[in-house]
Write an enzyme that holds these catalytic residues in place. Structure first.
Site, PDB file in Angstrom:
ATOM      1  N   ASP A  92       0.854  -1.178   0.000  1.00 51.57           N
ATOM      2  CA  ASP A  92       0.000   0.000   0.000  1.00 51.57           C
ATOM      3  C   ASP A  92       0.896   1.236   0.000  1.00 51.57           C
ATOM      4  O   ASP A  92       1.996   1.212   0.532  1.00 51.57           O
ATOM      5  CB  ASP A  92      -0.891  -0.036   1.242  1.00 51.57           C
ATOM      6  CG  ASP A  92      -2.015   0.970   1.181  1.00 51.57           C
ATOM      7  OD1 ASP A  92      -2.037   1.777   0.242  1.00 51.57           O
ATOM      8  OD2 ASP A  92      -2.871   0.954   2.078  1.00 51.57           O
ATOM      9  N   GLY A  94       0.709   4.086   1.516  1.00 45.82           N
ATOM     10  CA  GLY A  94       0.799   4.906   2.718  1.00 45.82           C
ATOM     11  C   GLY A  94      -0.181   6.057   2.745  1.00 45.82           C
ATOM     12  O   GLY A  94      -0.305   6.744   3.754  1.00 45.82           O
ATOM     13  N   ASP A 270      -8.026  -6.994   0.283  1.00 47.16           N
ATOM     14  CA  ASP A 270      -7.177  -7.097   1.469  1.00 47.16           C
ATOM     15  C   ASP A 270      -7.952  -6.546   2.644  1.00 47.16           C
ATOM     16  O   ASP A 270      -8.823  -5.690   2.479  1.00 47.16           O
ATOM     17  CB  ASP A 270      -5.876  -6.294   1.308  1.00 47.16           C
ATOM     18  CG  ASP A 270      -6.096  -4.805   1.580  1.00 47.16           C
ATOM     19  OD1 ASP A 270      -5.835  -4.376   2.732  1.00 47.16           O
ATOM     20  OD2 ASP A 270      -6.550  -4.079   0.679  1.00 47.16           O
ATOM     21  N   CYS A 308     -13.922 -27.987   8.884  1.00 47.37           N
ATOM     22  CA  CYS A 308     -12.821 -27.102   8.494  1.00 47.37           C
ATOM     23  C   CYS A 308     -11.508 -27.876   8.614  1.00 47.37           C
ATOM     24  O   CYS A 308     -11.220 -28.455   9.667  1.00 47.37           O
ATOM     25  CB  CYS A 308     -12.779 -25.863   9.384  1.00 47.37           C
ATOM     26  SG  CYS A 308     -11.341 -24.802   9.089  1.00 47.37           S
ATOM     27  N   CYS A 310      -8.457 -26.730   8.748  1.00 49.74           N
ATOM     28  CA  CYS A 310      -7.318 -25.965   9.263  1.00 49.74           C
ATOM     29  C   CYS A 310      -6.697 -26.671  10.465  1.00 49.74           C
ATOM     30  O   CYS A 310      -7.357 -27.458  11.147  1.00 49.74           O
ATOM     31  CB  CYS A 310      -7.731 -24.545   9.620  1.00 49.74           C
ATOM     32  SG  CYS A 310      -8.466 -24.338  11.256  1.00 49.74           S
ATOM     33  N   CYS A 313      -8.741 -26.375  13.775  1.00 48.65           N
ATOM     34  CA  CYS A 313      -9.949 -27.195  13.866  1.00 48.65           C
ATOM     35  C   CYS A 313      -9.627 -28.688  13.857  1.00 48.65           C
ATOM     36  O   CYS A 313     -10.396 -29.492  14.382  1.00 48.65           O
ATOM     37  CB  CYS A 313     -10.892 -26.857  12.723  1.00 48.65           C
ATOM     38  SG  CYS A 313     -11.650 -25.211  12.867  1.00 48.65           S
ATOM     39  N   HIS A 339      -7.222 -20.166  11.925  1.00 53.75           N
ATOM     40  CA  HIS A 339      -8.531 -20.593  11.423  1.00 53.75           C
ATOM     41  C   HIS A 339      -9.128 -19.543  10.493  1.00 53.75           C
ATOM     42  O   HIS A 339      -9.646 -19.871   9.407  1.00 53.75           O
ATOM     43  CB  HIS A 339      -9.503 -20.858  12.570  1.00 53.75           C
ATOM     44  CG  HIS A 339     -10.925 -20.975  12.083  1.00 53.75           C
ATOM     45  ND1 HIS A 339     -11.405 -22.103  11.450  1.00 53.75           N
ATOM     46  CD2 HIS A 339     -11.947 -20.073  12.075  1.00 53.75           C
ATOM     47  CE1 HIS A 339     -12.663 -21.903  11.080  1.00 53.75           C
ATOM     48  NE2 HIS A 339     -13.008 -20.673  11.443  1.00 53.75           N
TER      49      HIS A 339
END
Length: 377
Positions: A92, A94, A270, A308, A310, A313, A339
């Site tokens: 980004d 700024g 984002d 899930c 992940c 989980c 997660h």
């Protein structure tokens, strides 16, 4: 390999799925970029960010120029080596941070003069300095420097900020093109401004297209205008930008915002939400967000989200994570953040698959109905 290429594999209504190809790797779109503001996606190692499915992350010019300093990062081999992330990084410019975080901001045609929120030191961020910092960091996708004003600003203020952003876009382009080796492997995105005004957005888009960029961002949204107003703007803003270039909605966002925006033609997102929420005890699920601090989870043996995959989980119960978060244990923030990152990347994969299969409308409706019903419960 091409410096930057964007290919669209399939479309479904206004939505698209495709691939951005750069020297450091491919980015599958629609894409969500975890935010690594200060050279870290908070509470997760880079290996964990990649395992969740992220192809690209975001860093920030304002924060990194203040600490540890762009010149220092450059001496240490650039941001990728510094933080051990070998895939693409978008930085980004700024512009948002100097308006929202710093003290005694003064905007002139030259740039933005401000005092650091860290130590009160004085700085001047111009289009040229913003691009220089991003070059020193070794950014793969560089953002032009722009001026953001709230959507509640007067029409005159909105128009002046939009016009100044166009002039700064030209200066950003000129400075980027002076970048030698960096300009030969990096990409530059322009940022459309104009608040919620369709005519201002069109003027901004047309002027940016005339300058010429590798991709285009829809800026100035998700700053308090509300979902209805934001989506109203997205009904026209993406279509004003080139169809053959990536479209990036900056700072968004909530899962239902992302799904709605993908349906309107946005390719990149984002937001700090999945990581910030994870650190404060909120987990995202297909049935809406949950607050793991709630007493009802104190003896819940089930994972944060059923089905899930992940690591959080797969190995831990809500009861254990509840205990960690309520006790202020660092592992609680780590598991919750992990997660949430997996949830966001699985959501993006589902959207890509739905677009490729020409079933986005039903997929989005089912996702939104289930998510919003859970959120309202």
């Amino acid at each position: 390999m091409s410096r930057f290429a964007f290919s669209i594999a399939a479309t479904d209504g206004a939505a698209r799925t495709g691939t951005i190809t750069m020297q450091r790797g491919e980015i599958r779109t629609p894409a969500f970029m975890p935010v690594g503001t200060a050279a870290t996606v908070k509470a997760v190692k880079p290996e964990g960010v990649r395992a969740a499915g992220a192809d690209i992350i975001l860093g920030n010019t304002y924060h990194l120029m203040l600490r540890p300093g762009a010149e220092r990062v450059a001496r240490l081999g650039g941001l990728h080596r510094f933080m051990n992330w070998d895939r693409p990084i978008l930085t980004d410019s700024g512009g948002y941070q100097v308006m929202s975080l710093s003290d005694l901001t003064k905007v002139t045609e030259e740039g933005v003069a401000f005092k650091s929120h860290l130590d009160g030191s004085r700085h001047l961020l111009t289009p040229e300095r913003s691009i220089e910092v991003q070059r020193l960091l070794g950014s793969d996708i560089v953002m032009q420097f722009d001026q953001l004003v709230p959507t509640t600003s007067t029409p005159k203020a909105q128009m002046e900020a939009m016009d100044r952003s166009i002039r700064w876009a030209k200066r950003s382009r000129e400075e980027f093109d002076r970048g030698g080796d960096h300009a030969e492997r990096a990409a530059l995105f322009g940022i459309q401004q104009g608040a919620l005004d369709e005519e201002l957005r069109k003027r901004s888009a047309d002027s940016l297209i005339e300058v010429g960029f590798d991709g285009y961002a829809v800026g100035g949204l998700a700053v308090g205008e509300g979902q209805e107003a934001m989506l109203g703007c997205l009904d026209f803003a993406p279509g004003q930008l080139p169809a053959d270039k990536p479209r990036y909605l900056m700072g968004v966002g909530k899962p239902d915002d992302i799904v709605e925006a993908v349906c309107r033609g946005i390719d990149m997102f984002d937001c700090v939400l999945p990581t910030r929420s994870g650190r404060t005890g909120q987990a995202f699920t297909a049935d809406g967000p949950i607050n793991i601090r709630n007493a009802r989870f104190a003896e819940d043996p089930e994972p944060i989200e059923a089905d899930c995959p992940c690591p959080a989980c797969s190995s831990y119960s809500k009861a254990y994570v509840h205990h960690l978060v309520r006790s202020g244990e660092i592992l609680g923030a780590m598991l919750m953040t992990e997660h949430n990152l997996w949830f966001y990347q699985r959501m993006m994969a589902g959207l890509r698959d739905a677009i490729a299969g020409a079933r986005l409308a039903s997929h989005a409706r089912n996702f939104l109905d289930r998510y919003r019903a859970g959120k309202a419960a």
